[in-house]
Scaffold this motif. Structure first.
Motif, short mmCIF file in Angstrom:
data_model
loop_
_atom_site.label_atom_id
_atom_site.label_comp_id
_atom_site.label_asym_id
_atom_site.label_seq_id
_atom_site.Cartn_x
_atom_site.Cartn_y
_atom_site.Cartn_z
N PHE A 84 -4.88 12.25 9.59
CA PHE A 84 -5.72 11.21 10.17
C PHE A 84 -6.33 11.70 11.47
O PHE A 84 -5.92 12.74 12.02
N VAL A 85 -7.29 10.96 12.01
CA VAL A 85 -7.87 11.25 13.31
C VAL A 85 -7.71 10.07 14.26
O VAL A 85 -7.31 10.23 15.40
N ILE A 86 -8.02 8.86 13.80
CA ILE A 86 -7.94 7.66 14.64
C ILE A 86 -6.79 6.77 14.17
O ILE A 86 -6.60 6.57 12.96
N ALA A 87 -6.03 6.25 15.12
CA ALA A 87 -4.99 5.25 14.83
C ALA A 87 -5.23 4.06 15.76
O ALA A 87 -5.47 4.23 16.95
N MET A 88 -5.17 2.85 15.20
CA MET A 88 -5.47 1.66 16.00
C MET A 88 -4.74 0.46 15.42
O MET A 88 -4.02 0.57 14.42
N TYR A 89 -4.93 -0.70 16.06
CA TYR A 89 -4.26 -1.91 15.63
C TYR A 89 -5.08 -2.63 14.55
O TYR A 89 -6.31 -2.67 14.60
N GLU A 90 -4.39 -3.22 13.59
CA GLU A 90 -5.02 -4.01 12.54
C GLU A 90 -5.21 -5.45 13.01
O GLU A 90 -4.50 -5.94 13.90
N TYR A 91 -6.19 -6.14 12.41
CA TYR A 91 -6.37 -7.57 12.65
C TYR A 91 -5.28 -8.32 11.90
O TYR A 91 -5.26 -8.34 10.66
N GLU A 92 -4.39 -8.96 12.64
CA GLU A 92 -3.25 -9.60 11.98
C GLU A 92 -3.67 -10.73 11.04
O GLU A 92 -3.00 -11.00 10.04
N ASP A 93 -4.78 -11.37 11.34
CA ASP A 93 -5.24 -12.48 10.48
C ASP A 93 -5.58 -12.03 9.07
O ASP A 93 -5.67 -12.86 8.17
N THR A 94 -5.76 -10.72 8.87
CA THR A 94 -6.07 -10.23 7.52
C THR A 94 -4.81 -9.93 6.72
O THR A 94 -4.88 -9.78 5.50
N ILE A 95 -3.66 -9.82 7.40
CA ILE A 95 -2.43 -9.40 6.71
C ILE A 95 -1.22 -10.23 7.12
O ILE A 95 -0.13 -9.68 7.34
N PRO A 96 -1.33 -11.55 7.23
CA PRO A 96 -0.22 -12.33 7.80
C PRO A 96 1.10 -12.17 7.07
O PRO A 96 2.17 -12.29 7.69
N SER A 97 1.09 -11.92 5.77
CA SER A 97 2.36 -11.82 5.03
C SER A 97 2.65 -10.42 4.52
O SER A 97 3.61 -10.22 3.77
N LEU A 98 1.86 -9.42 4.93
CA LEU A 98 2.06 -8.06 4.40
C LEU A 98 3.42 -7.51 4.77
O LEU A 98 4.14 -6.97 3.92
N TRP A 99 3.80 -7.64 6.03
CA TRP A 99 5.08 -7.05 6.45
C TRP A 99 6.26 -7.75 5.78
O TRP A 99 7.26 -7.11 5.46
N GLU A 100 6.14 -9.04 5.56
CA GLU A 100 7.19 -9.76 4.83
C GLU A 100 7.38 -9.16 3.44
O GLU A 100 8.51 -8.98 2.98
N ALA A 101 6.27 -8.83 2.78
CA ALA A 101 6.35 -8.21 1.46
C ALA A 101 6.97 -6.82 1.54
O ALA A 101 7.76 -6.43 0.66
N VAL A 102 6.65 -6.07 2.59
CA VAL A 102 7.24 -4.74 2.79
C VAL A 102 8.75 -4.85 2.97
O VAL A 102 9.53 -4.09 2.39
N GLU A 103 9.17 -5.80 3.79
CA GLU A 103 10.61 -5.98 4.01
C GLU A 103 11.32 -6.38 2.72
O GLU A 103 12.44 -5.91 2.45
N GLU A 104 10.70 -7.23 1.92
CA GLU A 104 11.29 -7.61 0.64
C GLU A 104 11.40 -6.40 -0.27
O GLU A 104 12.41 -6.23 -0.98
N TYR A 105 10.37 -5.55 -0.25
CA TYR A 105 10.40 -4.33 -1.07
C TYR A 105 11.55 -3.42 -0.63
O TYR A 105 12.31 -2.91 -1.47
N LEU A 106 11.71 -3.23 0.67
CA LEU A 106 12.77 -2.37 1.17
C LEU A 106 14.14 -2.92 0.82
O LEU A 106 15.06 -2.18 0.47
N GLU A 107 14.29 -4.24 0.91
CA GLU A 107 15.58 -4.86 0.58
C GLU A 107 15.86 -4.74 -0.92
O GLU A 107 16.98 -4.43 -1.32
N GLU A 108 14.84 -4.96 -1.73
CA GLU A 108 15.02 -4.93 -3.18
C GLU A 108 15.33 -3.53 -3.67
O GLU A 108 16.10 -3.34 -4.61
N THR A 109 14.71 -2.51 -3.04
CA THR A 109 14.92 -1.13 -3.47
C THR A 109 16.05 -0.46 -2.69
O THR A 109 16.30 0.73 -2.88
N LYS A 110 16.70 -1.23 -1.82
CA LYS A 110 17.77 -0.69 -0.96
C LYS A 110 17.27 0.49 -0.13
O LYS A 110 18.05 1.39 0.22
N SER A 111 15.97 0.51 0.14
CA SER A 111 15.33 1.57 0.94
C SER A 111 15.59 2.96 0.38
O SER A 111 15.58 3.95 1.12
#
Length: 315
Positions: free
Chosen positions: A134-161
């Protein structure tokens, strides 16, 4: 395309691959074929890879579009943008025309490259066992992904990471809220995701990672939540979270010698000698240069990723 040819590809003659959900017209094919120093090839994306799936609830989808339009969220009312984000998250690497390739360099419209490339990034990736650049790293607009991290956490829990090497991955880059330098991050997140992501209008990646079982499982789990349509999940946070969790942090590379811009942000090498050596047409002190801007996550990458090791501290 002309900018990238002039700054890089004229010396290497790599192929250009154009993908679209509708057929390219002859004028476009003629112009881009003439511009390419390597071969140019064109493919139509299958409808099942591009269009929203039949299981999406159309009522909820239309309500989401209307709500985001009312909130003036960027591309919030766009149906095609959502298709594009889902395609780039889970289907671009499955296109048959790419089967012959090991790496990809994503090139988007309205990107300008400011400097001659000092090296072949594909060679750098291969020789140093890098999987994502990559070249640029920045912050995402949270209003576009309000439940994304919740889904990621569920995935990690379900797959036992099982697929995430938490000792060696870049989890800290996407989850750390500590000080860096003299300040906190500029945005306050409502989840344990700090909203940092790699800007995917420039990315170079190892296709074997995206074709891997662990990435496809990750994408398909997220896709099953419908967030690409009920919200407006971008491929940038999806890619960024995936590589931060599923790769080792030293398999991710920051190409800090490269300069480019995609409105409204750009980056330019900070070293004067590099700008001269690479014939850069940019100013590292320009307000559009995002590297050390408060909305940049680059210092977070230096601290919690695999960047500037002198900024790391003993835990």
């Amino acid at each position: 395309m002309r900018s990238l040819e002039d700054r890089f590809n004229k010396d290497f003659q790599y192929d250009w691959t154009f993908l679209n959900d509708v057929p390219f017209d002859e004028e476009f094919i003629e112009a881009t074929t003439a511009m390419a120093s390597g071969n140019a090839q064109y493919a139509l994306i299958p409808a099942e890879d591009w269009n929203r799936p039949s299981w999406i609830n159309e009522t909820l989808f239309e309500e989401a579009l209307q709500l985001m339009e009312e909130k003036n969220i960027l591309y919030g009312g766009s149906k095609s943008y959502r298709n594009m984000c889902r395609f780039n998250s889970g289907f671009f690497f499955r296109q048959k025309i790419l089967d012959q390739y090991d790496y990809y360099f994503r090139v988007e419209p309205d990107v300008e490259y400011f400097c001659d490339f000092p090296y072949d990034p594909f060679k750098v990736m291969r020789q140093n066992n890098k999987k994502y650049g990559f070249v640029i790293a920045m912050y995402e607009y949270e209003d576009t992904i309000p439940s994304l991290w919740e889904a990621v956490e569920e995935y990690l829990e379900e797959t036992k990471s099982r697929d995430a090497d938490m000792e060696n991955n870049a989890f800290g880059f996407i989850s750390n809220f500590d000080f860096f330098g003299k300040s906190f991050g500029v945005l306050d997140s409502n989840s344990d995701y700090n909203l940092c992501h790699f800007w995917t209008n420039f990315e170079i990646g190892d296709l074997s990672f995206f074709r891997s079982e662990k990435y496809i499982k990750f994408f398909e789990y997220l896709d099953s939540k419908g967030g690409f349509y009920y919200e407006r999940w971008g491929d940038a946070p999806v890619h960024s979270i995936a590589v931060s969790l599923l790769l080792k942090r030293d398999e991710i590379i920051h190409f800090d010698e490269l300069g480019y811009k995609h409105m409204p942000f750009g980056t330019c090498p900070s070293a004067h000698y590099l700008r001269l050596q690479q014939r850069c047409l940019c100013d590292s002190n320009h307000p559009d240069n995002i590297d050390l801007n408060v909305i940049s996550c680059l210092r977070r990458w230096w601290k919690d990723g695999s960047g500037k090791y002198f900024l790391k501290h003993d835990s």
